[in-house]
Design an enzyme around this catalytic site. Structure first.
Site, PDB file in Angstrom:
ATOM      1  N   GLY A 120       1.403  -0.808  -0.015  1.00 30.79           N
ATOM      2  CA  GLY A 120      -0.081   0.035  -0.257  1.00 30.79           C
ATOM      3  C   GLY A 120       1.244   1.402  -0.105  1.00 30.79           C
ATOM      4  N   GLY A 121       0.501   1.959   0.188  1.00 27.66           N
ATOM      5  CA  GLY A 121       1.197   4.199  -0.318  1.00 27.66           C
ATOM      6  C   GLY A 121       0.202   4.823   0.295  1.00 27.66           C
ATOM      7  N   GLY A 122       0.910   5.816   1.243  1.00 26.10           N
ATOM      8  CA  GLY A 122      -0.481   6.842   1.656  1.00 26.10           C
ATOM      9  C   GLY A 122       0.209   7.782   1.316  1.00 26.10           C
ATOM     10  CB  SER A 123       0.066  11.644   2.258  1.00 27.96           C
ATOM     11  OG  SER A 123      -0.953  11.667   2.952  1.00 27.96           O
ATOM     12  CG  PHE A 124       4.276  11.409   4.708  1.00 26.63           C
ATOM     13  CD1 PHE A 124       4.683  12.256   4.669  1.00 26.63           C
ATOM     14  CD2 PHE A 124       2.806  10.969   4.856  1.00 26.63           C
ATOM     15  CE1 PHE A 124       4.219  13.518   4.649  1.00 26.63           C
ATOM     16  CE2 PHE A 124       2.080  12.782   5.777  1.00 26.63           C
ATOM     17  CZ  PHE A 124       3.199  14.141   5.662  1.00 26.63           C
ATOM     18  CG  ASN A 126       3.834   3.862  -2.723  1.00 31.99           C
ATOM     19  OD1 ASN A 126       2.457   3.608  -3.048  1.00 31.99           O
ATOM     20  ND2 ASN A 126       4.706   5.371  -3.349  1.00 31.99           N
ATOM     21  CB  VAL A 127       4.973  -0.140   2.508  1.00 34.59           C
ATOM     22  CG1 VAL A 127       5.101  -1.733   2.931  1.00 34.59           C
ATOM     23  CG2 VAL A 127       4.831   1.045   2.667  1.00 34.59           C
ATOM     24  CE  LYS A 145       6.492   4.990   4.681  1.00 34.20           C
ATOM     25  NZ  LYS A 145       5.229   5.469   5.789  1.00 34.20           N
ATOM     26  CG  ASP A 247      -1.529   9.288  11.661  1.00 36.10           C
ATOM     27  OD1 ASP A 247      -2.737   9.412  12.029  1.00 36.10           O
ATOM     28  OD2 ASP A 247      -0.956   9.146  10.671  1.00 36.10           O
TER      29      ASP A 247
HETATM   30  N1  LIG Z   1       6.169  -3.025   8.628  1.00 35.74           N
HETATM   31  C1  LIG Z   1       4.590  -4.254   7.609  1.00 35.74           C
HETATM   32  N2  LIG Z   1       4.172  -4.480   7.848  1.00 35.74           N
HETATM   33  C2  LIG Z   1       2.682  -4.782   7.076  1.00 35.74           C
HETATM   34  N3  LIG Z   1       2.334  -3.548   6.823  1.00 35.74           N
HETATM   35  C3  LIG Z   1       3.462  -2.899   6.901  1.00 35.74           C
HETATM   36  C4  LIG Z   1       4.317  -2.266   7.030  1.00 35.74           C
HETATM   37  N4  LIG Z   1       4.551  -1.086   6.716  1.00 35.74           N
HETATM   38  C5  LIG Z   1       3.420  -0.607   6.264  1.00 35.74           C
HETATM   39  N5  LIG Z   1       2.551  -1.353   6.219  1.00 35.74           N
HETATM   40  C6  LIG Z   1       1.461  -1.646   5.367  1.00 35.74           C
HETATM   41  O1  LIG Z   1       2.045   0.044   4.366  1.00 35.74           O
HETATM   42  C7  LIG Z   1       0.834   0.445   3.968  1.00 35.74           C
HETATM   43  C8  LIG Z   1       0.842   1.724   3.416  1.00 35.74           C
HETATM   44  O2  LIG Z   1       2.222   1.888   4.747  1.00 35.74           O
HETATM   45  P1  LIG Z   1       1.876   4.031   5.175  1.00 35.74           P
HETATM   46  O3  LIG Z   1       1.371   4.370   6.184  1.00 35.74           O
HETATM   47  O4  LIG Z   1       3.420   3.139   6.483  1.00 35.74           O
HETATM   48  O5  LIG Z   1       2.661   4.742   4.318  1.00 35.74           O
HETATM   49  P2  LIG Z   1       2.445   6.453   4.373  1.00 35.74           P
HETATM   50  O6  LIG Z   1       2.472   6.918   3.349  1.00 35.74           O
HETATM   51  O7  LIG Z   1       2.740   6.620   5.992  1.00 35.74           O
HETATM   52  O8  LIG Z   1       0.582   6.735   4.576  1.00 35.74           O
HETATM   53  P3  LIG Z   1       0.161   7.880   5.803  1.00 35.74           P
HETATM   54  O9  LIG Z   1      -0.292   8.581   4.750  1.00 35.74           O
HETATM   55  O10 LIG Z   1      -1.072   6.363   6.665  1.00 35.74           O
HETATM   56  O11 LIG Z   1       0.814   8.640   6.617  1.00 35.74           O
HETATM   57  C9  LIG Z   1      -0.670   0.750   4.975  1.00 35.74           C
HETATM   58  O12 LIG Z   1      -1.151  -0.270   4.555  1.00 35.74           O
HETATM   59  C10 LIG Z   1       0.741  -0.198   6.041  1.00 35.74           C
HETATM   60  O13 LIG Z   1      -0.577  -0.974   7.395  1.00 35.74           O
END
Ligand SMILES: Nc1ncnc2c1ncn2[C@@H]1O[C@H](COP(=O)(O)OP(=O)(O)OP(=O)(O)O)[C@@H](O)[C@H]1O
Length: 469
Positions: A120-124, A126-127, A145, A247
């Site tokens: 998945g990916g969020g604003s900050f 991609n994982v 990430k 958060d």
């Molecule tokens: N260590 C991990 N194990 C399992 N899933 C993970 C792990 N790290 C991140 N994820 C998943 O990957 C996705 C994106 O990660 P993350 O939320 O860290 O991105 P982000 O850009 O910081 O998001 P946000 O915009 O919510 O802050 C999420 O669905 C999260 O549950």
């Protein structure tokens, strides 16, 4: 103290397809082996250890062996895939496209596309999920990430800095920690930041969403209790280090098949130590944002804002639906007061004293509601009385009257899991060294230094020969 729930007889499902409806029917077993503060004694969680025994491990280990020891006859091909040694630690990388995003994956990690999964990916960032042979010889599932435009602006860059700082400082088995931090870039062209953590299972957001989509409940009363207990156990550690997570939401909580919970994503966390910078309103995801963050303690809220989020999550676990899904800040505040009541005279006076009469007038301009009877509101879900009592103490408008983490962990609802000697506090206050304003270039230099100085844990992925350096 009651003992942990007994193990179920369900067969263990080690490797899940991500899209399957989760069945965390395995025992919510209490985890007792707390890693000590020292990185060298870090223990992987039991679920990962079980994974090591899984037959897929055999396959992966064989492949790893082939890659590192036996001549494959395809060395030329491998040369084409791996980059020349690069980055501050002169590692070699394979560049793999996942979900239209190029990931630089270090040597020693599984780069076979069929084994890589986009999480998945969020604003900050991609994982992705893949596996890696670790320094202790075991192969583990890991999450990589790739930060999204880490140095886009000073705000963004500071967020990245905080996140990688905290991922190194936190040592608690309900909190994700860094296994590796790297970049394939050289200092003069430093653009990309990667953070590796253990794969912590499926996000609670996805579990709850799939429960709704399939109309099938997978989280039992016992799971709910164990999840709430683990969130509070982790927060006890986080708050004792003077850190506010800021958060907490289902998307930042991951759950293994054994119901072991990890708090992910410390990008918004901050230290309460330095009082010279203002806290910002736009921190928590709106639905889980406390009323004081929305209005009257915009720049002086405390870690009790996290406790509000726990209340929202607890109610969502109970009903399966978000508690306050406000479309904007006004709607959010309205939904909160419809359930929790409008501020009373005492709170209004505090708001006036802490802010201004203008702020008090704004609050008073909203329609006035009486606090509802929580037992009645949630009665359709047959909640245990002590769960309702805990939610009522969490969802209190005045943060000074809200239950603290230290009180919450002793609440009767959690007595079944309570084990004070196994609920560690941090052994020091975490200073994130992030309070002075910096330009995005200065933050970039600070992140570069973090990567250069990063010391990998015993269980961290290791490139061959690195131990000798
Ligand atoms: N260590 C991990 N194990 C399992 N899933 C993970 C792990 N790290 C991140 N994820 C998943 O990957 C996705 C994106 O990660 P993350 O939320 O860290 O991105 P982000 O850009 O910081 O998001 P946000 O915009 O919510 O802050 C999420 O669905 C999260 O549950």
């Amino acid at each position: 103290m009651a003992s942990a729930p007994s193990a179920s007889n369900q067969p263990c499902t080690h490797v899940r397809r991500h899209e399957d409806v989760p069945t965390p029917s395995a025992p919510p077993s209490k985890r007792c082996n707390i890693p000590s503060q020292h990185p060298e004694s870090y223990e992987p969680n039991t679920w990962l250890q079980q994974q090591m025994e899984h037959e897929q491990q055999k396959k992966l280990a064989e492949e790893a062996k082939k890659q590192s020891v036996e001549p494959t006859g395809n060395e030329e091909e491998e040369e084409e895939v791996l980059s020349k040694p690069c980055g501050p630690h002169k590692r070699r990388f394979t560049f793999v496209m996942v979900h239209n995003i190029t990931f630089a994956i270090p040597e020693g990690y599984d780069v076979d596309g069929t084994n890589i999964e986009y999480l998945g990916g969020g604003s900050f960032g991609n994982v992705i999920k893949t596996s890696a042979v670790c320094r202790d010889g075991l192969r583990r599932w890991i999450a990589i990430k790739k930060m999204r435009e880490p140095f886009f602006d000073p705000h963004h860059a500071r967020r990245i800095f905080r996140e990688i700082k905290l991922l190194q400082l936190m040592r608690h088995d309900n909190i994700i920690c860094a296994l590796d931090i790297y970049t394939p870039d050289e200092e003069n062209d430093f653009r990309d930041v990667y953070v590796v953590t253990e794969f912590a299972g499926r996000s609670l957001y996805r579990i709850l969403k799939q429960q709704r989509d399939f109309g099938r409940r997978v989280l039992t009363e016992e799971h709910i209790k164990f999840i709430i207990y683990q969130i509070i156990r982790a927060l006890k550690y986080i708050h004792s280090a003077n850190i506010i997570h800021r958060d907490l939401k289902p998307g930042n909580l991951a759950l293994t098949d054994d119901s072991d919970l990890m708090i992910l994503d410390f990008g918004l966390a901050r230290s309460l130590e330095k009082k010279d910078t203002t806290l910002t309103q736009y921190v928590q995801t709106r639905w889980y944002r406390s009323p004081e963050v929305i209005y009257w303690k915009i720049d002086s809220y405390t870690n009790l804002a996290d406790m509000w989020s726990v209340g929202c999550i607890a109610a969502e676990l109970l009903t399966g639906d978000p508690l306050f899904p406000g479309d904007d800040v006004n709607a959010q505040y309205q939904r909160i007061t419809q359930l929790c009541g409008s501020p009373d005279e005492e709170l209004l006076t505090k708001i006036e004293n802490d802010n201004s009469s203008a702020m008090k007038a704004v609050i008073q301009s909203y329609k006035v509601y009486k606090r509802r009877n929580f037992r009645e509101v949630f009665s359709a879900h047959n909640p245990p009385d002590d769960l309702i009592d805990l939610i009522e103490r969490l969802l209190v408008l005045d943060p000074e009257k809200r239950i603290t983490v230290e009180e919450a962990i002793q609440h009767p609802y959690l007595a079944e899991f309570s084990l004070p000697e196994d609920e560690p506090r941090a052994d020091h206050i975490f200073d994130l060294d992030d309070h002075l304003p910096k330009t995005r270039y200065e933050w970039r230099d600070a992140v570069w230094k973090e990567i250069v100085n990063y010391t990998r844990l015993t269980s961290s992925p290791l490139i061959p020969g690195e131990a000798d350096r």
